[in-house]
Enzyme design. Structure first.
Site: not given
Length: 276
Positions: A132, A146, A150
């Site tokens: 992660s 992004y 995650k």
């Protein structure tokens, strides 16, 4: 019998260092990448199988897993490392870029896990390590996509860990931040350039100043992260999260944990508002 690990995204950065680290510790390694014909550093080691796997190509996932089992007999650990960061203003990001971010960082992970689970169930054991990011726990400007990918990976991994624990299959999350890899260079290539919206220019300039300060901080190496990944694979416990990063990363993780929600939002804003 030697244990075997399959690593996605092993052509560079954390993935490559993890492949080298596991091989040096007497593991068989299935080092997968989109263009294995370009790889030179990992060749020549009989304990490393280099093969193609593109997380956006389900057939390649199944083929790589089958090739690894055929060569080494079994797979003990899967490391989902392949990923990239889409930087930029959300409004200026093309639909394809948005979908690619989730195809690689979320759906590619899910597809790889789903493909290997029958093997792990048959063996009645296995370990899944999802790479992660600090951006899966806290957010900063210009990484909305992004961070969203995650955050999704973190939630998926945590919930999945409960259902797979009943089958003696472990799920673990490694959270790097402030690392010295080529990730920033690759991510910069993914900066949203499809549309320029001048209204955001002052904000982008101020956020860039904040990012520069983060880049100037002392960074941890990909090898440091590989060590943490190896520890997660071998420590024989049920720990879920393994953060690893520099001092700036540690401060941001602590802020997210210890501050109230609004205090944290104000803390992040203060980092770039001073440049406006």
């Amino acid at each position: 019998m030697k244990k075997t690990v399959l690593i996605t995204g092993a052509s560079s950065g954390i993935g490559k260092e993890a492949a080298k680290y596991f091989a040096a510790n007497n593991w068989n390694v299935i080092a997968t990448m989109r263009n294995p014909e370009k790889e030179t550093e990992l060749t020549g080691n009989e304990n490393i199988l280099i093969t193609r796997l593109d997380v956006q190509d389900r057939d390649s996932i199944k083929t790589a897993i089958a090739a690894g089992i055929n060569k080494f007999g079994q797979i003990d650990t899967l490391i989902n490392n392949a990923g990239y960061g889409q930087f930029g203003i959300f409004e200026a990001t093309a639909e394809k870029q948005i979908r690619d971010q989730f195809d690689v960082n979320v759906f590619g992970v899910m597809d790889t896990i789903k493909a290997i689970l029958p093997h792990f169930r048959e063996r009645k054991e296995g370990t899944i390590i999802n790479i992660s990011s600090g951006a899966g726990k806290f957010t900063i400007p210009l990484i909305s996509l992004y961070a969203a990918s995650k955050f999704a990976l973190e939630g998926f991994s945590e919930a999945l860990s409960f259902e797979l624990a009943s089958l003696n299959i472990k799920v673990k999350i490694v959270e790097p931040g402030g690392t010295e890899t080529n990730f920033s260079a690759v991510s910069n290539e993914a900066f949203s350039q499809t549309e320029k919206i001048a209204d955001y220019d002052p904000f982008i300039a101020s956020a860039a100043q904040m990012f520069q300060g983060m880049r100037d901080a002392k960074l941890v190496t990909a090898t440091n992260v590989a060590e943490v990944i190896y520890n997660a694979a071998t420590d024989c416990n049920d720990k879920l999260r393994y953060p690893i990063g520099n001092d700036d990363f540690g401060r941001r993780m602590a802020a997210r944990k210890d501050m109230s929600d609004q205090e944290y939002i104000d803390f992040i804003k203060s980092g770039y508002l001073k440049y406006l």
